[in-house]
Motif scaffolding. Structure first.
Motif, PDB file in Angstrom:
ATOM      1  N   LEU A 156      10.899  -4.127   2.879  1.00  0.00           N
ATOM      2  CA  LEU A 156       9.460  -4.279   2.638  1.00  0.00           C
ATOM      3  C   LEU A 156       8.746  -4.642   3.935  1.00  0.00           C
ATOM      4  N   LEU A 157       9.327  -5.558   4.701  1.00  0.00           N
ATOM      5  CA  LEU A 157       8.705  -5.986   5.959  1.00  0.00           C
ATOM      6  C   LEU A 157       8.780  -4.890   7.015  1.00  0.00           C
ATOM      7  N   HIS A 158       9.883  -4.153   7.052  1.00  0.00           N
ATOM      8  CA  HIS A 158       9.958  -3.027   7.990  1.00  0.00           C
ATOM      9  C   HIS A 158       8.880  -1.994   7.658  1.00  0.00           C
ATOM     10  N   ARG A 159       8.654  -1.753   6.364  1.00  0.00           N
ATOM     11  CA  ARG A 159       7.610  -0.786   5.979  1.00  0.00           C
ATOM     12  C   ARG A 159       6.230  -1.283   6.414  1.00  0.00           C
ATOM     13  N   ASP A 160       5.992  -2.592   6.276  1.00  0.00           N
ATOM     14  CA  ASP A 160       4.720  -3.155   6.753  1.00  0.00           C
ATOM     15  C   ASP A 160       4.541  -2.877   8.248  1.00  0.00           C
ATOM     16  N   LEU A 161       5.628  -3.036   8.997  1.00  0.00           N
ATOM     17  CA  LEU A 161       5.570  -2.810  10.437  1.00  0.00           C
ATOM     18  C   LEU A 161       5.285  -1.334  10.740  1.00  0.00           C
ATOM     19  N   PHE A 162       5.927  -0.448   9.972  1.00  0.00           N
ATOM     20  CA  PHE A 162       5.680   0.992  10.171  1.00  0.00           C
ATOM     21  C   PHE A 162       4.203   1.319   9.917  1.00  0.00           C
ATOM     22  N   ALA A 180      14.681   4.197  -1.140  1.00  0.00           N
ATOM     23  CA  ALA A 180      13.958   5.469  -1.335  1.00  0.00           C
ATOM     24  C   ALA A 180      12.502   5.338  -0.864  1.00  0.00           C
ATOM     25  N   ASP A 181      11.895   4.195  -1.099  1.00  0.00           N
ATOM     26  CA  ASP A 181      10.498   3.982  -0.664  1.00  0.00           C
ATOM     27  C   ASP A 181      10.374   4.095   0.854  1.00  0.00           C
ATOM     28  N   THR A 182      11.360   3.554   1.560  1.00  0.00           N
ATOM     29  CA  THR A 182      11.327   3.596   3.019  1.00  0.00           C
ATOM     30  C   THR A 182      11.476   5.032   3.517  1.00  0.00           C
ATOM     31  N   VAL A 183      12.408   5.754   2.919  1.00  0.00           N
ATOM     32  CA  VAL A 183      12.641   7.146   3.329  1.00  0.00           C
ATOM     33  C   VAL A 183      11.378   7.982   3.101  1.00  0.00           C
ATOM     34  N   ALA A 184      10.744   7.815   1.922  1.00  0.00           N
ATOM     35  CA  ALA A 184       9.543   8.590   1.597  1.00  0.00           C
ATOM     36  C   ALA A 184       8.402   8.243   2.559  1.00  0.00           C
ATOM     37  N   LEU A 185       8.254   6.957   2.846  1.00  0.00           N
ATOM     38  CA  LEU A 185       7.186   6.541   3.760  1.00  0.00           C
ATOM     39  C   LEU A 185       7.404   7.146   5.154  1.00  0.00           C
ATOM     40  N   PRO A 232       0.831  -1.203   0.000  1.00  0.00           N
ATOM     41  CA  PRO A 232       0.000   0.000   0.000  1.00  0.00           C
ATOM     42  C   PRO A 232       0.865   1.252   0.000  1.00  0.00           C
ATOM     43  N   GLY A 233       0.354   2.312  -0.602  1.00  0.00           N
ATOM     44  CA  GLY A 233       1.104   3.574  -0.629  1.00  0.00           C
ATOM     45  C   GLY A 233       0.923   4.330   0.667  1.00  0.00           C
ATOM     46  N   PRO A 234       1.706   5.412   0.865  1.00  0.00           N
ATOM     47  CA  PRO A 234       1.627   6.173   2.120  1.00  0.00           C
ATOM     48  C   PRO A 234       0.207   6.642   2.444  1.00  0.00           C
ATOM     49  N   ALA A 235      -0.559   6.991   1.414  1.00  0.00           N
ATOM     50  CA  ALA A 235      -1.915   7.478   1.671  1.00  0.00           C
ATOM     51  C   ALA A 235      -2.795   6.396   2.285  1.00  0.00           C
ATOM     52  N   ALA A 236      -2.376   5.140   2.100  1.00  0.00           N
ATOM     53  CA  ALA A 236      -3.201   4.040   2.614  1.00  0.00           C
ATOM     54  C   ALA A 236      -3.183   3.977   4.134  1.00  0.00           C
ATOM     55  N   VAL A 237      -2.165   4.581   4.749  1.00  0.00           N
ATOM     56  CA  VAL A 237      -2.053   4.478   6.201  1.00  0.00           C
ATOM     57  C   VAL A 237      -3.274   5.072   6.882  1.00  0.00           C
ATOM     58  N   ALA A 238      -3.648   6.286   6.456  1.00  0.00           N
ATOM     59  CA  ALA A 238      -4.814   6.928   7.056  1.00  0.00           C
ATOM     60  C   ALA A 238      -6.070   6.121   6.760  1.00  0.00           C
TER      61      ALA A 238
END
Length: 288
Positions: free
Chosen positions: A237-243, A275-280, A2-8
């Motif tokens: 990828l897994l760290h981003r899922d956790l975030f 870069a994806d992690t930094v942006a997220l 999911p993209g950053p907007a998906a978090v909300a």
């Protein structure tokens, strides 16, 4: 992913299935490792063989275990393939030489392996060795990697509660990194299979976490991700899922701890963050 907007959006998710407790129980259950009633070869963690009914010399067990793993991963292998991969210096040798020839160690090892695995309650050998061109265990002999792949296929077919449970059951089989603690000089022939296992575990953990976040089930998502990170701690990828899980649950302290863990890991390995992690992280930390 999911993209950053998906978090909300996750935080606003409509009430979903209430199977979180069931999935957590599966992910945390020791039942996945309970002994079966026939020999079982385990690769998703330290390599071992459980439930053998015969005996073997203790000093021979590492070599016999590697031979068992080979036959579990490559059923039907013949003498030539076995000698080529397990006894590189003996690949050209005749398994049944004349008195003047040099003998391959394989026939004796196969006999020892068959004796160690023993016979089924019906009296049939778990490893038939008579009159065969290739060698395979009897169907009753199981391997956790085969079971993992079967559950993975079932889980990926749909996004039902049953499918999510199948993915959780697959992750519950994982006791650690595949082939963990194997002696340095062994299992070199299995490197491609080992990489396949790691990739499949990461994929399963990510898929289950992503599905659970759609239902606001942060606990199951976190548990799934931790299973994956135990095997592949540097997969961002897994760290981003956790975030995502922590941010969407409003758990800022846990989010910051998770970010610090990844930061420490990247410093230790000397690798820049994706870069994806930094942006997220920019989005999550600015908006939390």
């Amino acid at each position: 992913e999911p993209g950053p907007a998906a978090v909300a959006a996750v935080a606003r998710t409509t009430p979903g299935r209430s199977d979180s407790d069931d999935l957590l129980a599966i992910l945390r259950s020791p039942e996945a490792h309970a002994p079966r009633n026939a020999p079982r070869i385990r690769l998703l963690g330290p390599v071992d063989v459980a439930g053998t009914l015969g005996t073997a010399e203790p000093g021979a067990l590492p070599r016999l275990t590697e031979l068992a793993v080979y036959l579990a991963l490559r059923p039907g292998a013949d003498h030539h393939a076995l000698d080529h991969d397990l006894h590189p210096g003996a690949a050209h040798l005749d398994p049944h030489p004349t008195a003047s020839g040099t003998k391959s160690p394989l026939p004796a090892k196969l006999a020892d392996l068959a004796a160690w695995f023993g016979d089924s309650p019906e009296g049939r050998a778990y490893l038939p060795t008579e009159g065969t061109d290739g060698y395979s265990f009897a169907p009753a002999v199981t391997c956790d990697w085969d079971e993992f792949r079967s559950l993975y296929r079932r889980g990926m077919r749909s996004t039902s509660a049953t499918a999510d449970a199948a993915l959780a059951h697959a992750l519950a089989l994982v006791r650690g990194a595949p082939f963990a603690e194997a002696p340095p000089a062994s299992y070199g022939w299995a490197e491609s299979e080992r990489q396949d296992m790691i990739a499949a575990i990461v994929d399963t953990a990510h898929e289950l976490a992503a599905r659970r976040l759609q239902y606001g089930d942060h606990r199951s998502a976190e548990a799934a991700v931790f299973r994956g990170l135990a095997v592949a701690p540097d997969v961002e990828l897994l760290h981003r899922d956790l975030f995502y899980a922590y941010a969407s649950a409003g758990a800022r302290d846990q989010l910051l701890r998770a970010v610090n863990r990844l930061d420490a890991l990247s410093r230790r390995t000397g690798r820049d963050l994706d870069a994806d992690t930094v942006a997220l992280l920019r989005d999550l930390l600015a908006g939390s």
